[in-house]
Design an enzyme around this catalytic site. Structure first.
Site, PDB file in Angstrom:
ATOM      1  N   ASP A  96      14.950  24.131  10.864  1.00  0.00           N
ATOM      2  CA  ASP A  96      14.316  22.915  11.361  1.00  0.00           C
ATOM      3  C   ASP A  96      13.070  23.249  12.198  1.00  0.00           C
ATOM      4  O   ASP A  96      12.904  24.353  12.691  1.00  0.00           O
ATOM      5  CB  ASP A  96      15.328  22.135  12.201  1.00  0.00           C
ATOM      6  CG  ASP A  96      15.046  20.644  12.243  1.00  0.00           C
ATOM      7  OD1 ASP A  96      13.962  20.218  11.779  1.00  0.00           O
ATOM      8  OD2 ASP A  96      15.907  19.901  12.741  1.00  0.00           O
TER       9      ASP A  96
ATOM     10  N   GLU B 129       6.663  23.237  13.861  1.00  0.00           N
ATOM     11  CA  GLU B 129       5.319  22.640  13.863  1.00  0.00           C
ATOM     12  C   GLU B 129       4.656  22.654  15.242  1.00  0.00           C
ATOM     13  O   GLU B 129       3.629  22.002  15.443  1.00  0.00           O
ATOM     14  CB  GLU B 129       5.396  21.179  13.379  1.00  0.00           C
ATOM     15  CG  GLU B 129       6.181  20.969  12.105  1.00  0.00           C
ATOM     16  CD  GLU B 129       7.633  20.560  12.333  1.00  0.00           C
ATOM     17  OE1 GLU B 129       8.343  20.292  11.342  1.00  0.00           O
ATOM     18  OE2 GLU B 129       8.052  20.514  13.521  1.00  0.00           O
TER      19      GLU B 129
ATOM     20  N   ASP C 108      12.495  13.161   9.230  1.00  0.00           N
ATOM     21  CA  ASP C 108      13.326  12.217   9.986  1.00  0.00           C
ATOM     22  C   ASP C 108      12.951  10.763   9.711  1.00  0.00           C
ATOM     23  O   ASP C 108      12.266  10.107  10.501  1.00  0.00           O
ATOM     24  CB  ASP C 108      13.195  12.518  11.485  1.00  0.00           C
ATOM     25  CG  ASP C 108      13.660  13.922  11.818  1.00  0.00           C
ATOM     26  OD1 ASP C 108      14.357  14.530  10.994  1.00  0.00           O
ATOM     27  OD2 ASP C 108      13.309  14.410  12.905  1.00  0.00           O
TER      28      ASP C 108
END
Length: 671
Positions: free
Chosen positions: A419, A422, A483
C-alpha cells in the site's frame, strides 16, 4: 473555485513558473547512418545542444534532446531498447528520411520539423493566435523563474483523434481535451483528476504512441490549451522519448518490448480474494471468516488481513500484534490446511511512535529534508501520527525492510499488499543523492521491486498487490484502483480507471468490491461484485464488511452465482492472462483497443472484453438496465439477458440482479 482544487496534497508536484520560452531555431546534421541521425541544434536565445534520432525497435524511434551546460544529477532510465536495431537514412538538400521496419520519419531541416509519415503526424512548431502569441510548446526548452529548464515538444492533432493511456485515469480512458500530470498521488478517492498510478505512455487512435523515459513530473496537454495540437512537458535535464508507430495493440507490444513484460500472477491469484477490511482484526476473527467461507462453499483462494495484523500505531513494523494474533504460525498452518493463501498489508513508512523509529533515524534510513533532518509528515490525512519514509536507496534501510518481509513470508504468508508509496516530497534528499522531484515517481517501483524480490526468493513468485506505480510497474503483477467510495459514481469511475490502466501497458488490475469507504446498499454491492468477479483480478475489501452473506439472502445468492461463474471461467482467464504477458496486450480489453477506427468504440468506455471472447458490461446505475455496444460479430447472452445480438450495434439491455452482465462471442470456446 472547486473545493477539490484546494484539497491537501500528501506530496504535491513541483511548481513550474515559466520565465522564457526558448524553442529550437536551427539545426545542422553532424552524422547520418544506420545508427540514426545526430544534429547540432541552437535555440532562439543562443543555447546549443544535440538532438539525436535513433532506431529503437522496428517500429519506434528514440528522440533525445540535450542542451550543453545543463547540470547532471542522479537519474534512472526505465526504458531499455534493443541494441541491434538499425535504420536506413535517405538524404537530400533540405530533408532526411529515417526508415525502420514499419516506421518512416521525415526530418525537415529548415525549419526543423519532424513528421511521422504513415499517419501524417507533423510536429507543431510556430503556431500563434491572432495576437501573435505562441499557442503550443515547440521542441525546445522553457527557462523557469528559478533558472531550471523544462523540455517540451508538440505535435498537431486531428479533430477526431482520441488519446489514451498515461496510467490510471478516473476521468475516463479518452483524455482528449485534458491536461494530465504524470505524478503518482494519494488520489483521495476515485472521482477526481489525481491518480495513484501514472505512466508517461500516450496512445493515439491515429496509429502512434509516445513513451517518455523520465521519473519527473511529465505533463501532457492533449488538445486542451490548443485544440489543434498536443504537447508534452518534461522537467528533466534532457528530453528522452520514443515515438512508436502502429495499431494500439502493436504500440502496446512495443511498450512491453521497451519496458519489460508483465508478471503472470500465480494460478491461485486469479481466484476470489476476501478481506476482513480496514478495521480491527484478530486470529479468532480470521478463523471464523475462513470457517464460514468453507461452510457456505463460497469460492475463495486468498484471505487478506489488512493493517491490523500489526500493533496499532506500529503499522509497517512488520510485526504481528501478539495479543490479537498470539500464534501467527499456527494460524497460517490452519488456513493453508483449508486451502487458503494469506495476504498481509504493508507500506514503506514508519510511524514516529514505532519502537524502531529511533534506530532507523540514527542510521540515516529515512529520506531527509534539505537541512539533513529526517523528513516526517502526515501520510494518513491526520488520522494517525506523523510518519517517515524509508529511504530505499540506502542499503541499510533496504536490507532492514528485506529482512522483515522475509521473516513474514517465511512463516507461511503468500503475498503482500504493498500500500501507499506516493509520499516522497519534491525537496527530499535520498542516500544516493537523488532529490524528491526525481525519486517521487520512482519510489513505488523501488518499494515493489524490493518486496517482489523477497517474495520470489521465499514464495517462488514475484507478485505484489500494489496501489501506486510508474513505467515498468507491470512487472509486479497486480494493481488495485485505490480508495473508492461505496457509490454508483465511484463504480463507474473505477471501471474507467481500470480500462485506462489497460491502455497503459498494465494488464492485471482490480478494485475494492463494494467500494472502500462507506457501506454499499445491496444492489450496488451485487453489481460491483459482478464487475469485480469479471475483472482481471478480484477482491472483496472495504472499511466495513464486504462479506457477501452480510447483504441479505437475495444479494448473497446473486454474488455466489457470480463467484461460481468466476471459478468456472478460471481456465479461460488464466489462458488469456498468459497471452497478455506474451503480447503486452491487456486482459481487460477496452473497445477502442481493437476498433480504433469505429467512433462507437470510443464512446463505449464502460465495458470491455475479458480476454478475446467475453464481453463484460457492468451495471453502473440502479435499475438493471444500460446501453451496451456490441462489436462486430454475433454475441450470445449469459442466462437471463435476452437473445443473440449481431454487432456492430448499440442495444439497451436488461440484466436481472442474479444474472452476470456477460456475452460470449459466437463460436468461441471459453470452458
Amino acid at each position: 473555485m472547486h473545493p477539490r482544487d484546494s484539497a491537501p496534497w500528501v506530496a504535491p508536484p513541483p511548481p513550474l513558473v515559466p520565465a522564457l520560452l526558448d524553442p529550437l531555431a536551427g539545426a545542422r546534421v553532424t552524422s547520418a547512418d544506420e545508427a540514426g541521425v545526430t544534429l547540432d541544434v541552437r535555440t532562439a536565445s543562443g543555447r546549443t545542444g544535440t538532438l539525436r534520432l535513433r532506431p529503437a525497435t522496428d517500429n519506434s524511434l528514440r528522440i533525445t534532446l540535450r542542451l550543453d551546460g545543463v547540470p547532471t544529477a542522479p537519474r534512472v532510465s526505465l526504458v531499455t531498447p534493443p541494441a541491434d536495431t538499425g535504420c536506413l537514412v535517405e538524404r537530400s538538400a533540405d530533408r532526411l528520411t529515417l526508415r525502420l521496419g514499419s516506421l518512416a520519419v521525415d526530418v525537415h531541416l529548415s525549419p526543423l520539423t519532424l513528421e511521422l509519415t504513415e499517419c501524417h503526424l507533423l510536429q507543431a512548431t510556430d503556431v500563434s493566435d491572432p495576437g501573435d502569441r505562441t499557442t503550443v510548446l515547440p521542441l525546445g526548452v522553457t527557462e523557469l523563474a528559478d533558472g531550471q529548464l523544462v523540455h517540451h515538444d508538440s505535435w498537431f492533432t486531428e479533430p477526431d483523434e482520441h488519446f489514451y493511456g498515461l496510467g490510471e485515469r478516473f476521468t475516463g480512458p479518452d483524455l482528449r481535451g485534458q491536461r494530465v500530470d504524470c505524478w503518482v498521488e494519494d488520489a483521495q478517492g476515485s472521482t477526481g483528476t489525481r491518480s495513484y498510478k501514472a505512466v508517461p505512455f500516450l496512445l493515439s487512435s491515429r496509429g502512434y504512441a509516445v513513451l517518455v523515459d523520465t521519473t519527473t513530473a511529465a505533463s501532457f496537454d492533449l488538445a486542451h490549451s490548443n485544440t489543434g495540437a498536443w504537447s508534452l512537458t518534461v522537467p528533466d535535464e534532457e528530453l528522452d522519448y520514443y515515438l512508436i508507430a502502429g495499431t494500439p495493440t502493436e504500440c502496446l507490444r512495443t511498450y512491453r518490448d521497451l519496458t519489460g513484460p508483465a508478471l503472470l500472477p500465480p494460478a491461485w491469484a486469479f481466484g476470489p480474494w476476501i478481506s476482513g477490511g480496514f478495521r480491527p482484526d484478530s486470529a479468532a476473527d480470521v478463523r471464523e471468516r475462513g470457517r464460514r467461507i468453507r461452510e457456505l462453499g463460497f469460492p475463495c483462494d486468498v484471505l487478506h488481513i489488512d493493517t491490523y495484523w500489526q500493533r496499532p500505531g506500529c503499522w509497517s513494523d512488520m510485526e504481528w500484534d501478539g495479543e490479537a494474533f498470539p500464534d501467527p504460525r499456527g494460524l497460517l498452518i490452519d488456513l493453508a490446511g483449508q486451502g487458503f493463501h494469506v495476504s498481509l498489508w504493508t507500506n514503506p513508512y514508519l510511524s514516529v511512535d514505532s519502537p524502531h523509529f529511533a534506530e532507523a533515524d540514527r542510521n540515516g534510513w529515512f529520506l531527509r529534508t534539505p537541512s539533513g533532518a529526517s523528513w516526517t509528515g502526515q501520510v494518513w490525512g491526520g488520522a494517525h501520527p506523523d510518519s517517515a519514509v524509508l529511504d530505499l536507496t540506502h542499503p541499510g534501510a533496504a536490507d532492514w525492510l528485506r529482512g522483515r518481509v522475509r521473516r513474514v513470508l517465511a512463516a507461511g504468508v503468500s503475498v503482500l499488499k504493498t500500500d501507499f508509496g506516493e509520499a516522497v516530497p519534491v525537496d527530499a534528499v535520498a542516500y544516493n543523492g537523488m532529490t524528491g522531484d526525481r525519486l517521487h515517481n520512482l519510489y513505488p517501483l523501488l518499494f515493489n521491486d524490493l518486496v517482489a524480490e523477497v517474495t520470489r526468493e521465499v514464495a517462488g513468485h514475484g507478485l505484489t498487490w500494489g496501489r501506486s506505480t510508474w513505467t515498468g510497474g507491470q512487472r509486479h503483477g497486480a494493481k488495485w484502483t485505490g480508495d473508492s467510495n461505496a457509490s454508483w459514481q465511484d463504480l463507474a469511475s473505477t471501471l474507467r480507471a481500470g480500462l485506462s490502466l489497460s491502455f497503459s501497458g498494465h494488464p492485471f488490475w482490480s478494485h475494492d468490491i463494494g467500494g472502500f469507504h462507506g457501506t454499499p446498499e445491496p444492489e450496488l454491492f451485487v453489481r460491483w461484485a459482478q464487475f469485480g468477479l469479471l475483472s482481471p483480478l478480484t477482491r472483496f475489501h472495504g472499511m466495513t464488511s464486504r462479506l457477501p452473506w452480510d447483504f441479505g439472502e437475495e444479494a448473497y445468492a446473486a454474488v455466489l452465482h457470480a463467484a461460481r461463474l468466476r471459478t468456472g471461467l478460471l481456465p479461460y482467464v488464466r489462458r488469456s492472462a498468459a497471452d497478455a504477458v506474451r503480447t503486452g496486450e491487456p486482459l481487460a480489453r477496452p473497445m477502442a483497443l481493437d476498433h480504433p477506427g469505429r467512433p462507437d468504440a470510443h464512446a463505449a468506455d464502460l465495458q470491455y472484453l475479458l480476454g478475446p471472447d467475453l464481453l463484460v458490461a457492468p451495471l453502473y446505475a440502479p435499475g438493471g438496465r444500460r446501453q451496451v455496444w456490441f462489436p462486430p460479430g454475433e454475441w450470445l447472452p449469459y442466462a437471463g439477458s435476452g437473445g443473440p445480438i449481431d454487432g456492430p450495434a448499440w442495444r439497451r439491455v436488461r440484466i436481472p440482479l442474479a444474472a452476470a452482465p456477460l456475452w460470449l462471442r459466437a463460436g468461441a470456446h471459453v470452458l
